[in-house]
Motif scaffolding. Structure first.
Motif, PDB file in Angstrom:
ATOM      1  N   LEU A  25       0.826  -1.212   0.000  1.00 32.15           N
ATOM      2  CA  LEU A  25       0.000   0.000   0.000  1.00 32.15           C
ATOM      3  C   LEU A  25       0.859   1.260   0.000  1.00 32.15           C
ATOM      4  CD1 LEU A  25      -2.845  -0.996   2.470  1.00 32.15           C
ATOM      5  CD2 LEU A  25      -2.980  -0.720  -0.011  1.00 32.15           C
ATOM      6  N   PHE A  26       1.928   1.257   0.783  1.00 35.24           N
ATOM      7  CA  PHE A  26       2.833   2.413   0.807  1.00 35.24           C
ATOM      8  C   PHE A  26       3.462   2.643  -0.554  1.00 35.24           C
ATOM      9  CE2 PHE A  26       7.174   4.013   1.224  1.00 35.24           C
ATOM     10  CZ  PHE A  26       6.904   5.268   1.755  1.00 35.24           C
ATOM     11  N   LEU A  27       3.951   1.576  -1.189  1.00 35.03           N
ATOM     12  CA  LEU A  27       4.611   1.715  -2.495  1.00 35.03           C
ATOM     13  C   LEU A  27       3.633   2.165  -3.581  1.00 35.03           C
ATOM     14  CD1 LEU A  27       6.949  -1.394  -2.434  1.00 35.03           C
ATOM     15  CD2 LEU A  27       7.614   1.009  -2.215  1.00 35.03           C
ATOM     16  N   LYS A  28       2.411   1.665  -3.535  1.00 37.59           N
ATOM     17  CA  LYS A  28       1.415   2.103  -4.518  1.00 37.59           C
ATOM     18  C   LYS A  28       1.046   3.564  -4.294  1.00 37.59           C
ATOM     19  CE  LYS A  28      -0.689  -2.289  -5.709  1.00 37.59           C
ATOM     20  NZ  LYS A  28      -1.910  -3.074  -5.794  1.00 37.59           N
ATOM     21  N   GLY A  29       0.906   3.973  -3.047  1.00 35.66           N
ATOM     22  CA  GLY A  29       0.634   5.378  -2.745  1.00 35.66           C
ATOM     23  C   GLY A  29       1.780   6.279  -3.161  1.00 35.66           C
ATOM     24  N   TYR A  30       3.003   5.816  -2.920  1.00 35.53           N
ATOM     25  CA  TYR A  30       4.184   6.591  -3.312  1.00 35.53           C
ATOM     26  C   TYR A  30       4.257   6.731  -4.832  1.00 35.53           C
ATOM     27  CZ  TYR A  30       9.076   7.979  -3.647  1.00 35.53           C
ATOM     28  OH  TYR A  30      10.230   8.640  -3.938  1.00 35.53           O
ATOM     29  N   ALA A  31       3.973   5.654  -5.555  1.00 34.36           N
ATOM     30  CA  ALA A  31       3.981   5.705  -7.020  1.00 34.36           C
ATOM     31  C   ALA A  31       2.924   6.680  -7.525  1.00 34.36           C
ATOM     32  CB  ALA A  31       3.743   4.314  -7.599  1.00 34.36           C
ATOM     33  N   PHE A  32       1.745   6.676  -6.906  1.00 31.75           N
ATOM     34  CA  PHE A  32       0.685   7.601  -7.301  1.00 31.75           C
ATOM     35  C   PHE A  32       1.110   9.044  -7.046  1.00 31.75           C
ATOM     36  CE2 PHE A  32      -3.105  10.081  -6.198  1.00 31.75           C
ATOM     37  CZ  PHE A  32      -3.782   9.996  -7.404  1.00 31.75           C
ATOM     38  N   CYS A  33       1.701   9.316  -5.896  1.00 35.79           N
ATOM     39  CA  CYS A  33       2.150  10.678  -5.575  1.00 35.79           C
ATOM     40  C   CYS A  33       3.237  11.141  -6.538  1.00 35.79           C
ATOM     41  CB  CYS A  33       2.648  10.753  -4.141  1.00 35.79           C
ATOM     42  SG  CYS A  33       1.334  10.635  -2.919  1.00 35.79           S
ATOM     43  N   CYS A  34       4.161  10.253  -6.878  1.00 35.69           N
ATOM     44  CA  CYS A  34       5.215  10.606  -7.829  1.00 35.69           C
ATOM     45  C   CYS A  34       4.629  10.930  -9.204  1.00 35.69           C
ATOM     46  CB  CYS A  34       6.227   9.479  -7.955  1.00 35.69           C
ATOM     47  SG  CYS A  34       7.265   9.290  -6.504  1.00 35.69           S
ATOM     48  N   ALA A  35       3.663  10.144  -9.639  1.00 36.55           N
ATOM     49  CA  ALA A  35       3.021  10.396 -10.927  1.00 36.55           C
ATOM     50  C   ALA A  35       2.270  11.722 -10.901  1.00 36.55           C
ATOM     51  CB  ALA A  35       2.076   9.253 -11.284  1.00 36.55           C
ATOM     52  N   LEU A  36       1.605  12.009  -9.800  1.00 34.97           N
ATOM     53  CA  LEU A  36       0.876  13.265  -9.670  1.00 34.97           C
ATOM     54  C   LEU A  36       1.827  14.461  -9.696  1.00 34.97           C
ATOM     55  CD1 LEU A  36      -1.939  14.506  -9.210  1.00 34.97           C
ATOM     56  CD2 LEU A  36      -1.448  14.381  -6.761  1.00 34.97           C
ATOM     57  N   LEU A  37       2.941  14.379  -8.979  1.00 29.60           N
ATOM     58  CA  LEU A  37       3.923  15.467  -8.982  1.00 29.60           C
ATOM     59  C   LEU A  37       4.538  15.647 -10.362  1.00 29.60           C
ATOM     60  CD1 LEU A  37       5.679  14.939  -5.567  1.00 29.60           C
ATOM     61  CD2 LEU A  37       4.171  16.807  -6.220  1.00 29.60           C
ATOM     62  N   TRP A  38       4.784  14.539 -11.078  1.00 27.73           N
ATOM     63  CA  TRP A  38       5.327  14.641 -12.426  1.00 27.73           C
ATOM     64  C   TRP A  38       4.337  15.347 -13.357  1.00 27.73           C
ATOM     65  CZ3 TRP A  38       4.129  12.685 -17.290  1.00 27.73           C
ATOM     66  CH2 TRP A  38       5.130  12.799 -18.237  1.00 27.73           C
ATOM     67  N   LEU A  39       3.047  15.017 -13.233  1.00 24.56           N
ATOM     68  CA  LEU A  39       2.034  15.673 -14.065  1.00 24.56           C
ATOM     69  C   LEU A  39       1.939  17.166 -13.764  1.00 24.56           C
ATOM     70  CD1 LEU A  39      -0.804  13.001 -14.067  1.00 24.56           C
ATOM     71  CD2 LEU A  39       0.617  13.704 -15.987  1.00 24.56           C
ATOM     72  N   VAL A  40       2.030  17.541 -12.502  1.00 23.33           N
ATOM     73  CA  VAL A  40       1.994  18.959 -12.131  1.00 23.33           C
ATOM     74  C   VAL A  40       3.213  19.676 -12.708  1.00 23.33           C
ATOM     75  CG1 VAL A  40       2.152  20.559 -10.190  1.00 23.33           C
ATOM     76  CG2 VAL A  40       0.581  18.635 -10.089  1.00 23.33           C
ATOM     77  N   ALA A  41       4.380  19.047 -12.648  1.00 28.00           N
ATOM     78  CA  ALA A  41       5.594  19.655 -13.202  1.00 28.00           C
ATOM     79  C   ALA A  41       5.482  19.829 -14.716  1.00 28.00           C
ATOM     80  CB  ALA A  41       6.810  18.816 -12.847  1.00 28.00           C
ATOM     81  N   MET A  42       4.933  18.833 -15.409  1.00 29.19           N
ATOM     82  CA  MET A  42       4.765  18.942 -16.862  1.00 29.19           C
ATOM     83  C   MET A  42       3.755  20.032 -17.217  1.00 29.19           C
ATOM     84  SD  MET A  42       6.812  16.982 -18.476  1.00 29.19           S
ATOM     85  CE  MET A  42       8.012  17.435 -17.242  1.00 29.19           C
TER      86      MET A  42
END
Length: 55
Positions: A25-42
Motif C-alpha cells: 500500500l505504501f509503495l502504490k501510494g508513493y507511485a501515485f504521488c510521484c506520478a501526480l507530482l510529475w504531471l503537475v511539473a509537466m
C-alpha cells in the motif's frame, strides 16, 4: 493503447509476491504521488512555454 495496458500489467505483477501488505500500500501510494507530482511539473512547464513566460 497497448502500451498503457502493458505498463499496467507490469505494475500489477510487480506487487504480486510482495509481503507485507502495508508495504504494498505504501509503495502504490508513493507511485501515485510521484506520478501526480510529475504531471503537475509537466503542466507548469508547458504553461510557461505556451504563455511566453521567461525562465
Amino acid at each position: 493503447m497497448g502500451t498503457l495496458l502493458h505498463f499496467k500489467d507490469i505494475y500489477v505483477h510487480a506487487f504480486d509476491e510482495c509481503k507485507p501488505a502495508y508495504v504494498v500500500l505504501f509503495l502504490k501510494g508513493y507511485a501515485f504521488c510521484c506520478a501526480l507530482l510529475w504531471l503537475v511539473a509537466m503542466y507548469a512547464l508547458f504553461y510557461r512555454i505556451f504563455t511566453g513566460f521567461e525562465f
